[in-house]
Write an enzyme that holds these catalytic residues in place. Sequence first.
Site, PDB file in Angstrom:
ATOM      1  N   ASP A 196       0.832  -1.205   0.000  1.00  0.00           N
ATOM      2  CA  ASP A 196       0.000   0.000   0.000  1.00  0.00           C
ATOM      3  C   ASP A 196       0.871   1.261   0.000  1.00  0.00           C
ATOM      4  O   ASP A 196       1.739   1.426   0.851  1.00  0.00           O
ATOM      5  CB  ASP A 196      -0.892  -0.058   1.250  1.00  0.00           C
ATOM      6  CG  ASP A 196      -1.721   1.198   1.475  1.00  0.00           C
ATOM      7  OD1 ASP A 196      -1.906   1.978   0.522  1.00  0.00           O
ATOM      8  OD2 ASP A 196      -2.209   1.371   2.608  1.00  0.00           O
ATOM      9  N   GLY A 243      -5.926   5.222   8.198  1.00  0.00           N
ATOM     10  CA  GLY A 243      -5.807   3.770   8.220  1.00  0.00           C
ATOM     11  C   GLY A 243      -4.672   3.259   7.353  1.00  0.00           C
ATOM     12  O   GLY A 243      -4.488   2.049   7.229  1.00  0.00           O
ATOM     13  N   HIS A 244      -3.912   4.183   6.758  1.00  0.00           N
ATOM     14  CA  HIS A 244      -2.835   3.787   5.844  1.00  0.00           C
ATOM     15  C   HIS A 244      -1.478   4.092   6.465  1.00  0.00           C
ATOM     16  O   HIS A 244      -1.287   5.131   7.110  1.00  0.00           O
ATOM     17  CB  HIS A 244      -2.964   4.525   4.510  1.00  0.00           C
ATOM     18  CG  HIS A 244      -4.232   4.229   3.773  1.00  0.00           C
ATOM     19  ND1 HIS A 244      -4.359   3.167   2.914  1.00  0.00           N
ATOM     20  CD2 HIS A 244      -5.438   4.844   3.788  1.00  0.00           C
ATOM     21  CE1 HIS A 244      -5.590   3.145   2.416  1.00  0.00           C
ATOM     22  NE2 HIS A 244      -6.264   4.158   2.938  1.00  0.00           N
TER      23      HIS A 244
END
Length: 555
Positions: free
Chosen positions: A193, A365-366
């Site tokens: 990610d 959330g990253h």
Amino acid sequence: MTIAPGELTIHPLGGLGEIGLNCMALRTADATVLVDCGLMFPEDYLFGVDVVIPRFEHILEEREKIKAVVLTHGHEDHIGALPWLLPHVDVPVYGSDFTLALVNNKLTERCIEADLRPVKDNERVEIGPFAFNFFPVCHSIIKGHALGIETPVGRIIHTGDFKIDRNPLDGHATDIEAIRRFSEPGVKLLMSDSTNVERDGFALTEREIKASLREIFDKARGRIIVTLFSSHIQRLQEIFDLAAACGRKVAISGKSLVRNIELARELGYLRIPGGTLVEVEEIGSLLDEQVVLLVTGSQGEPLAALSRMSLDEHRYVRVKKGDLVLLSSRFIPGNIQAITKVINRLYKLGAEVLYEKVQAIHASGHAHREELRIMLETVRPKYFVPVHGEYRHLVKHSRLAVECGVAPERALVLEDGQPVTFLSQQDGPGGIRLEEAVPAERILVDGKGVGDVGQSVLKERQLLAGEGMVVVLLVVDQDTGEITLGPDIVSKGFIFEQQYAHLLEDAKCVVIEEFEDVGAANLKRLKERVRGSLRRFFRRVLERDPVVVPLIIAV
């Protein structure tokens, strides 16, 4: 593209070069597995488009080879395109129970049946030539997984969306040790990610967010109105716990919130203290200092509860002085203008508004840069492909991988539709082969139409939005060649007809002049002449260029 036995091709269908649309195909000679199947919400210039989905045509040409869809977590940008894929392939869909519950709701709305197979944390599932290991990760939705994939060319890790919470709350953590153990024999490829690679350090932890929220709850003297992503069950749990601790009742307004809260309670992932939950119509009987309202509308959606409150149009709630509104979510770039309008309207009604930029009430959330570094140093892959990000994110993440020891030529920045094949290790150490790019244009979904809205339609919609439309109605007698009705001219989004009535009368004269010159014998030529003359007339008089639609009928 021909894949030989023992080779593996990764084929990105979406999520590389944009935020959203995440979909990666893992392909061998006789099997294909999709990792995620997400959508993207349309940008402002895509007038009338509902959602954007990946182009599946290339893999559907060999649909008999598709063995499964494996989901990392339940956000729309990872599951949202399933309703457009599953009618064409009858394959099982794997994911956590919460992820599949969200998928089931989505499919049920469209009367689509599917083979949904829930998996548990750290479970291993064999699918054709692959074996998938599901490692729990911390993200802004519960029950997300990174994938440890055993393939014919070696081990692969796909992180999904994740962050590394250094001080996890309620056990919501990324199992970095399980990932480390899986990586010990050596990892051929890491796909990770990239969303927050530009943010230094570490993301805020949920424990820090809860502490900040606790301070706000303790100081608040009026009603507290909270809006957040309806899928953020962990944050919802924090709100319910804080409300109970402060002697407040919680009411909910918004269908998606109600649905996801009920779903999480049924699966045992949300605990609401007894007596805390009340109906929204009951809050009028409570003191302001006893009320917490959970509402939808964190992105300024016009029909959501918070937007209706800001317009004083909510059925049960009137925002007033003393109310405290918490926007406990990030501002998605395309929604910033809509969100700020809602904030300004709330201030006009007397409320105080707190959001991420002015108060620590939301944590991404990253993974931030240092967390991405930890993942790279844990896995130590031979090859690295950054995923889930715009192009600059992918480039910067690949540079970080090089800093962490990946050879520069093995840090591959790919885009949608650019497959890369990992060669068989049977005849040597194995290498890679860059395949010819495959068309990967996004598919625009407008109502029930899928892919029928193209550039020409969008250009027409942009013209209509920018200049408006003028409709000319003229009926002529086919026998006599004389006008029996009209010309009538109707303006839609072009001018205010009452103010410019004289202009429309002049436009009618232009139509009559063209009719007298061309006659009724050639209606096609007459339509073109009317269209051209009116456009020149409006450009000369108003410097505007509307879409002119001549309706000339012979009877």
